[in-house]
Design a protein around this motif. Structure first.
Motif, PDB file in Angstrom:
ATOM      1  N   GLN A 212       0.819  -1.217   0.000  1.00 26.17           N
ATOM      2  CA  GLN A 212       0.000   0.000   0.000  1.00 26.17           C
ATOM      3  C   GLN A 212       0.853   1.268   0.000  1.00 26.17           C
ATOM      4  O   GLN A 212       0.373   2.344  -0.315  1.00 26.17           O
ATOM      5  CB  GLN A 212      -0.960  -0.016   1.196  1.00 26.17           C
ATOM      6  CG  GLN A 212      -2.135  -0.953   0.936  1.00 26.17           C
ATOM      7  CD  GLN A 212      -2.910  -1.348   2.184  1.00 26.17           C
ATOM      8  OE1 GLN A 212      -2.384  -1.315   3.294  1.00 26.17           O
ATOM      9  NE2 GLN A 212      -4.159  -1.738   2.010  1.00 26.17           N
ATOM     10  N   GLU A 213       2.133   1.112   0.356  1.00 21.45           N
ATOM     11  CA  GLU A 213       3.067   2.246   0.318  1.00 21.45           C
ATOM     12  C   GLU A 213       3.846   2.306  -0.989  1.00 21.45           C
ATOM     13  O   GLU A 213       4.783   3.090  -1.126  1.00 21.45           O
ATOM     14  CB  GLU A 213       4.056   2.144   1.493  1.00 21.45           C
ATOM     15  CG  GLU A 213       3.422   2.392   2.840  1.00 21.45           C
ATOM     16  CD  GLU A 213       2.842   3.793   2.968  1.00 21.45           C
ATOM     17  OE1 GLU A 213       3.496   4.749   2.539  1.00 21.45           O
ATOM     18  OE2 GLU A 213       1.709   3.913   3.483  1.00 21.45           O
ATOM     19  N   GLY A 214       3.528   1.394  -1.924  1.00 23.87           N
ATOM     20  CA  GLY A 214       4.222   1.409  -3.217  1.00 23.87           C
ATOM     21  C   GLY A 214       5.602   0.781  -3.180  1.00 23.87           C
ATOM     22  O   GLY A 214       6.448   1.073  -4.032  1.00 23.87           O
ATOM     23  N   VAL A 215       5.822  -0.107  -2.209  1.00 20.63           N
ATOM     24  CA  VAL A 215       7.113  -0.798  -2.106  1.00 20.63           C
ATOM     25  C   VAL A 215       7.113  -1.992  -3.068  1.00 20.63           C
ATOM     26  O   VAL A 215       6.119  -2.719  -3.166  1.00 20.63           O
ATOM     27  CB  VAL A 215       7.333  -1.274  -0.641  1.00 20.63           C
ATOM     28  CG1 VAL A 215       8.562  -2.161  -0.525  1.00 20.63           C
ATOM     29  CG2 VAL A 215       7.436  -0.072   0.295  1.00 20.63           C
ATOM     30  N   ASN A 216       8.218  -2.192  -3.793  1.00 21.68           N
ATOM     31  CA  ASN A 216       8.369  -3.399  -4.616  1.00 21.68           C
ATOM     32  C   ASN A 216       8.611  -4.584  -3.694  1.00 21.68           C
ATOM     33  O   ASN A 216       9.377  -4.465  -2.727  1.00 21.68           O
ATOM     34  CB  ASN A 216       9.569  -3.261  -5.557  1.00 21.68           C
ATOM     35  CG  ASN A 216       9.377  -2.136  -6.548  1.00 21.68           C
ATOM     36  OD1 ASN A 216       8.343  -2.046  -7.200  1.00 21.68           O
ATOM     37  ND2 ASN A 216      10.376  -1.272  -6.652  1.00 21.68           N
ATOM     38  N   LEU A 217       7.978  -5.709  -4.030  1.00 22.22           N
ATOM     39  CA  LEU A 217       8.007  -6.826  -3.074  1.00 22.22           C
ATOM     40  C   LEU A 217       8.502  -8.128  -3.674  1.00 22.22           C
ATOM     41  O   LEU A 217       8.171  -8.466  -4.815  1.00 22.22           O
ATOM     42  CB  LEU A 217       6.585  -7.092  -2.570  1.00 22.22           C
ATOM     43  CG  LEU A 217       5.969  -6.103  -1.582  1.00 22.22           C
ATOM     44  CD1 LEU A 217       4.481  -6.392  -1.453  1.00 22.22           C
ATOM     45  CD2 LEU A 217       6.653  -6.219  -0.213  1.00 22.22           C
ATOM     46  N   ILE A 218       9.249  -8.870  -2.856  1.00 25.63           N
ATOM     47  CA  ILE A 218       9.440 -10.304  -3.088  1.00 25.63           C
ATOM     48  C   ILE A 218       8.749 -10.974  -1.911  1.00 25.63           C
ATOM     49  O   ILE A 218       9.077 -10.666  -0.747  1.00 25.63           O
ATOM     50  CB  ILE A 218      10.926 -10.701  -3.087  1.00 25.63           C
ATOM     51  CG1 ILE A 218      11.708  -9.895  -4.109  1.00 25.63           C
ATOM     52  CG2 ILE A 218      11.076 -12.193  -3.355  1.00 25.63           C
ATOM     53  CD1 ILE A 218      13.218 -10.025  -3.961  1.00 25.63           C
ATOM     54  N   ILE A 219       7.777 -11.808  -2.203  1.00 26.18           N
ATOM     55  CA  ILE A 219       7.124 -12.537  -1.108  1.00 26.18           C
ATOM     56  C   ILE A 219       7.465 -14.019  -1.230  1.00 26.18           C
ATOM     57  O   ILE A 219       7.711 -14.524  -2.332  1.00 26.18           O
ATOM     58  CB  ILE A 219       5.590 -12.325  -1.063  1.00 26.18           C
ATOM     59  CG1 ILE A 219       4.925 -12.764  -2.378  1.00 26.18           C
ATOM     60  CG2 ILE A 219       5.261 -10.878  -0.726  1.00 26.18           C
ATOM     61  CD1 ILE A 219       3.417 -12.932  -2.269  1.00 26.18           C
ATOM     62  N   ASN A 220       7.456 -14.676  -0.090  1.00 28.56           N
ATOM     63  CA  ASN A 220       7.885 -16.079  -0.050  1.00 28.56           C
ATOM     64  C   ASN A 220       6.983 -16.890   0.879  1.00 28.56           C
ATOM     65  O   ASN A 220       6.482 -16.383   1.886  1.00 28.56           O
ATOM     66  CB  ASN A 220       9.346 -16.134   0.437  1.00 28.56           C
ATOM     67  CG  ASN A 220       9.677 -17.425   1.145  1.00 28.56           C
ATOM     68  OD1 ASN A 220       9.715 -17.474   2.376  1.00 28.56           O
ATOM     69  ND2 ASN A 220       9.893 -18.467   0.400  1.00 28.56           N
ATOM     70  N   ALA A 221       6.748 -18.132   0.490  1.00 27.30           N
ATOM     71  CA  ALA A 221       6.119 -19.160   1.347  1.00 27.30           C
ATOM     72  C   ALA A 221       6.338 -20.471   0.603  1.00 27.30           C
ATOM     73  O   ALA A 221       6.867 -20.460  -0.519  1.00 27.30           O
ATOM     74  CB  ALA A 221       4.636 -18.883   1.561  1.00 27.30           C
TER      75      ALA A 221
END
Ligand SMILES: NC(=O)c1ccc[n+]([C@@H]2O[C@H](COP(=O)([O-])OP(=O)(O)OC[C@H]3O[C@@H](n4cnc5c(N)ncnc54)[C@H](OP(=O)(O)O)[C@@H]3O)[C@@H](O)[C@H]2O)c1
Length: 265
Positions: free
Chosen positions: A29-38
């Motif tokens: 929501q803050e416009g951060v680029n993300l790598i998500i993992n699970a």
């Protein structure tokens, strides 16, 4: 409040649901680029798609891997299209160790807990912290547990392994990285309404013969706030710790628990 981190790159581990997803959502929501993992690829892809809608202009990459393994960490840190080791924000997280009686835990059980809840965050930090310091900005948040401050007997593996991480972080946060724009803090969840909490309640219900609803009500009554926390509330605190505004806050153990911890300090 604009958190001032749009366009930064964050890795959020254990982020297909629960607290990790709450953190990823707040950062998206803050416009951060993300790598998500699970580990589960389908659940992770569903989470990725949801986050992409929240952050249409940001990049949201998903890497299905067991973050507690060396191969898993490598695949997350080298994902194509990502920033490599040049991460700005790192949120460490993985499943908690199982409850039980310490008399039943052998060396292997302890090594597994220490690996997942102490050495995995340390290895991830080791991979990225010096780059953060060189670039003059870094935010590291470790999701640990209220059990670090108020140990729970049946969670001995968690109490022990996470305390090891807490001691390490206390030293690291105050080292030379502190003057180079890098903060390291721990977030210690109390009782948050996630699948993990529901699984714990189901086990308590099976053991005690009380209904699931009774167990929930009894547990809720223990929280001064009179309710469980939400992943969104947890994520908002995490995003603030990752923000430009939190640059003077480091080496802390932040305890969102609805007032459950009884001490003044
Ligand atoms: N909820 C609470 O009230 C509470 C209280 C105190 C402490 N905590 C701690 O906070 C952490 C997060 O809890 P939660 O409630 O958010 O749990 P959750 O709802 O069960 O979510 C855990 C997330 O982590 C992922 N995950 C688990 N093991 C992983 C691994 N080895 N590698 C990569 N991803 C992994 C799961 O996906 P996959 O299963 O697909 O990998 C899922 O996305 C846990 O360590 C828990 O012990 C939670």
């Amino acid at each position: 409040m604009d958190l001032g981190i749009a366009g930064k790159w964050a890795l959020v581990c254990g982020a297909s649901k629960g607290l990790g997803f709450g953190c990823a959502k707040a950062l998206a929501q803050e416009g951060v680029n993300l790598i998500i993992n699970a580990r589960n690829p389908e659940a992770l892809e569903a989470a990725r798609a949801e986050l992409q809608v929240l952050a249409p202009t940001a990049q949201v990459l998903a890497v299905a891997a067991d973050i507690t393994t060396e191969a898993g960490r490598k695949s997350v840190l080298t994902v194509e299209g990502g920033p490599g080791l040049d991460l700005d924000i790192l949120v460490t997280n993985a499943g908690g160790p199982p409850p039980g009686d310490f008399r039943d835990w052998d060396r292997e059980a302890w090594i597994k807990a220490v690996d997942a809840n102490m050495l995995t965050p340390i290895e991830l930090i080791r991979a990225v912290v010096d780059g953060m310091a060189e670039r003059g900005f870094g935010r590291i948040v470790n999701i640990t547990s209220s059990a670090v401050k108020a140990p729970i007997d049946i969670l001995g593996l968690s109490n022990g392994a996470r305390s090891g991480l807490t001691g390490f972080v206390a030293g690291l946060a105050r080292s030379s990285i502190a003057a180079r724009g890098v903060t390291v803090n721990n977030l210690l969840p109390g009782k948050f309404d996630t699948d993990r909490l529901r699984t714990t309640f189901q086990a308590a219900s099976n053991k005690s013969g009380k209904s699931l609803e009774q167990v929930r009500e009894l547990q809720q009554a223990l929280v001064p706030a009179g309710r469980f926390g939400t992943p969104d509330e947890f994520g908002a605190i995490c995003a603030f710790l990752c923000s430009r505004h939190a640059g003077y806050l480091t080496g802390q153990n932040i305890l969102p628990d609805g007032g459950m911890y009884p001490g003044a300090y």
